[in-house]
Design a protein around this motif. Structure first.
Motif, PDB file in Angstrom:
ATOM      1  N   ILE A 105       0.834  -1.206   0.000  1.00 23.12           N
ATOM      2  CA  ILE A 105       0.000   0.000   0.000  1.00 23.12           C
ATOM      3  C   ILE A 105       0.867   1.254   0.000  1.00 23.12           C
ATOM      4  CG2 ILE A 105      -1.699   1.339   1.311  1.00 23.12           C
ATOM      5  CD1 ILE A 105      -2.829  -1.327   2.327  1.00 23.12           C
ATOM      6  N   ILE A 106       1.869   1.296   0.876  1.00 25.56           N
ATOM      7  CA  ILE A 106       2.731   2.478   0.972  1.00 25.56           C
ATOM      8  C   ILE A 106       3.451   2.738  -0.350  1.00 25.56           C
ATOM      9  CG2 ILE A 106       4.885   3.327   2.017  1.00 25.56           C
ATOM     10  CD1 ILE A 106       3.907   2.185   4.679  1.00 25.56           C
ATOM     11  N   ILE A 111       0.663   6.757  -6.153  1.00 22.94           N
ATOM     12  CA  ILE A 111       0.573   6.865  -7.612  1.00 22.94           C
ATOM     13  C   ILE A 111      -0.874   6.711  -8.075  1.00 22.94           C
ATOM     14  CG2 ILE A 111       1.231   5.755  -9.779  1.00 22.94           C
ATOM     15  CD1 ILE A 111       3.928   5.193  -8.617  1.00 22.94           C
ATOM     16  N   ILE A 112      -1.603   5.787  -7.456  1.00 24.08           N
ATOM     17  CA  ILE A 112      -3.010   5.584  -7.817  1.00 24.08           C
ATOM     18  C   ILE A 112      -3.823   6.837  -7.523  1.00 24.08           C
ATOM     19  CG2 ILE A 112      -5.099   4.264  -7.262  1.00 24.08           C
ATOM     20  CD1 ILE A 112      -3.258   1.861  -6.735  1.00 24.08           C
ATOM     21  N   LEU A 113      -3.612   7.440  -6.345  1.00 23.85           N
ATOM     22  CA  LEU A 113      -4.386   8.626  -5.959  1.00 23.85           C
ATOM     23  C   LEU A 113      -4.003   9.842  -6.802  1.00 23.85           C
ATOM     24  CD1 LEU A 113      -4.448   8.202  -2.069  1.00 23.85           C
ATOM     25  CD2 LEU A 113      -6.316   7.822  -3.681  1.00 23.85           C
ATOM     26  N   LEU A 130       0.843  -0.867   8.762  1.00 26.38           N
ATOM     27  CA  LEU A 130      -0.448  -0.958   8.081  1.00 26.38           C
ATOM     28  C   LEU A 130      -1.309   0.252   8.420  1.00 26.38           C
ATOM     29  CD1 LEU A 130      -2.155  -2.748   6.226  1.00 26.38           C
ATOM     30  CD2 LEU A 130      -3.064  -3.874   8.275  1.00 26.38           C
ATOM     31  N   ALA A 131      -1.280   0.678   9.698  1.00 27.60           N
ATOM     32  CA  ALA A 131      -2.042   1.859  10.106  1.00 27.60           C
ATOM     33  C   ALA A 131      -1.516   3.113   9.398  1.00 27.60           C
ATOM     34  CB  ALA A 131      -1.962   2.031  11.628  1.00 27.60           C
ATOM     35  N   VAL A 132      -0.196   3.221   9.264  1.00 20.38           N
ATOM     36  CA  VAL A 132       0.395   4.372   8.581  1.00 20.38           C
ATOM     37  C   VAL A 132       0.023   4.362   7.100  1.00 20.38           C
ATOM     38  CG1 VAL A 132       2.576   5.424   7.860  1.00 20.38           C
ATOM     39  CG2 VAL A 132       2.281   4.675  10.219  1.00 20.38           C
ATOM     40  N   SER A 133      -0.038   3.179   6.486  1.00 19.88           N
ATOM     41  CA  SER A 133      -0.440   3.118   5.081  1.00 19.88           C
ATOM     42  C   SER A 133      -1.869   3.623   4.905  1.00 19.88           C
ATOM     43  CB  SER A 133      -0.318   1.681   4.561  1.00 19.88           C
ATOM     44  OG  SER A 133      -1.303   0.825   5.124  1.00 19.88           O
ATOM     45  N   GLY A 134      -2.734   3.307   5.869  1.00 16.67           N
ATOM     46  CA  GLY A 134      -4.093   3.848   5.842  1.00 16.67           C
ATOM     47  C   GLY A 134      -4.106   5.354   6.030  1.00 16.67           C
TER      48      GLY A 134
END
Length: 417
Positions: free
Chosen positions: A230-231, A236-238, A366-370
């Protein structure tokens, strides 16, 4: 292998890091050549279809890397060849089950996936599915190579995959197979990488009772690599969603240059992980951690300074003269490199802690990726804001994952006093 094991831990980490860095450098060059060749031969539209297939493979890489991490950890922890062989055989069977299920599911859903990604034919997905069936067990094989510190073989395995993908794509596209040829080259490269080179002899002996890989270890690896995927991809997707095509293209180029730091750093982590995992639980050899941290810090500083001083020449040399007109965006290169470097230091700490025990740092990541996903959704007026969101959150992640090590040092000082 006995000679390698007899070397000091920090020497094994340094030697393995050099081998993996050289290998990853060659792989990066060949992969870049693949992207350039496919883009020029297919054109923007068809190249987008090939890139979508690569993105699907990247999503599956969370599962592949999870098997690699767990296999490397428990192969290294077992002291006998028979124990190592037992762990390797068990995880390979599980990986094949997962790979076949993923590949079959993708084939069954190929029409849906093709429509969602606006692909010209479901055959793009179907051809990739065969490669994915091999891609997950390839992770177990690479974990076996990594766990036995067979870094030269591991590097050649990555190089073989990259070279076959590049040459296969060029040949198949020239023969008129277009995007299907480019995707077929990906699948063939993964299949060949599964068979060559062979695993060390110690993983081929008759397996006996071993220290098994646990469910918790597997879940820890999946959580860790899900956060990584995710990170490394969500921005790039956004950006592609929120910004114009020209700006999104420029950002992708900037991100590609900046992420060289991360891929180089992961090579160092690959060398550190089995050495640390194979150490006794009470054996805290700080050199095993300090050496990779120093290497990653040096790599990061070289890139940050170089991209700060020569942003435009770097972009022109890598992507061509058309990127010269991106005035006012040069600072993004060094900012993105700083974010990538800080994240890479955090990855070294997280991987070291995971090699020693079940750690909660994967959940933190994972929380930071969110938080990155939410942050960019809120702050995206400019590309500068997008990069700053990531930089701030990477600093926060590094600070959080550093806390256990500061706490450990304080406890040692108190005991010494």
């Amino acid at each position: 292998m006995a000679t390698l094991r007899s070397e000091p831990a920090h020497a094994r980490v340094l030697g393995g890091s050099i081998i993996m860095l050289v290998g990853s450098g060659l792989v990066s060059v060949v992969n870049f050549g693949y992207n350039v060749a496919v883009a020029r031969m297919l054109g923007p539209s068809a190249f987008g279809h090939a890139a979508a297939a690569v993105t699907l493979l990247m999503l599956v890489s969370a599962m592949t890397l999870s098997f690699q991490l767990v296999c490397a950890k428990f192969v290294a922890r077992n002291e006998t060849d028979a124990g190592k062989s037992a762990v390797y055989a068990s995880l390979t069977r599980r990986a094949w089950t997962a790979g076949i299920m993923l590949g079959s599911g993708l084939i069954l859903c190929s029409g849906i996936v093709a429509r969602y990604l606006n692909l010209p034919t479901p055959w793009v997905v179907i051809i990739l599915a065969f490669g994915i069936a091999f891609y997950v067990p390839l992770g177990a094989k690479r974990g076996g190579l990594q766990g036995t510190c067979a870094f030269a073989k591991l590097s050649w395995n990555f190089i073989l995959e990259a070279v076959v993908k590049f040459l296969g794509a060029v040949v198949l596209i020239q023969l008129g197979y277009g995007v299907l040829g480019a995707v077929a080259a990906i699948s063939v490269s993964v299949m060949l990488a599964y068979f060559f080179p062979s695993v060390p002899q110690e993983l081929k002996v008759n397996p006996t009772a071993a220290l098994p890989a646990s469910f918790r270890e597997g879940m820890q690896a999946i959580i860790f690599f899900t956060g990584q995927v995710i990170i490394n991809n969500i921005d790039i997707i956004l950006v592609k969603h929120f910004f114009s095509s020209d700006q999104a293209g420029m950002y992708a180029a900037i991100a590609l240059v900046g992420r060289v730091i991360y891929f180089a750093s992961w090579s160092v982590v690959s060398a550190m992980f089995p050495v640390s995992a194979g150490a006794k639980p009470k054996d805290e050899n700080h050199a095993v951690l300090v050496v990779p941290l120093v290497i990653v810090l040096a790599i990061s500083l070289v890139f940050i300074v170089g991209l700060t001083m020569f942003p435009e020449p770097v972009l022109r040399a890598v992507f061509g003269a058309q990127f010269e007109m991106a005035l006012g965006m040069e600072a993004l290169l060094s900012l993105y490199a700083a974010a990538a470097g800080i994240y890479s230091l955090g990855v070294v700490l997280m991987a070291y802690e995971m090699s020693r025990k079940i750690a909660n740092t994967g959940l933190v990541q994972l929380a930071v990726s969110g938080a990155i996903f939410l942050g960019i959704n809120i702050f995206h007026s400019t590309l500068h804001q997008v990069v700053l969101v990531q930089l701030v959150l990477m600093v926060a992640l590094l600070m959080i994952v550093s806390l256990p090590f500061f706490r450990f040092r304080r406890m040692n000082r108190e005991e010494a006093a």
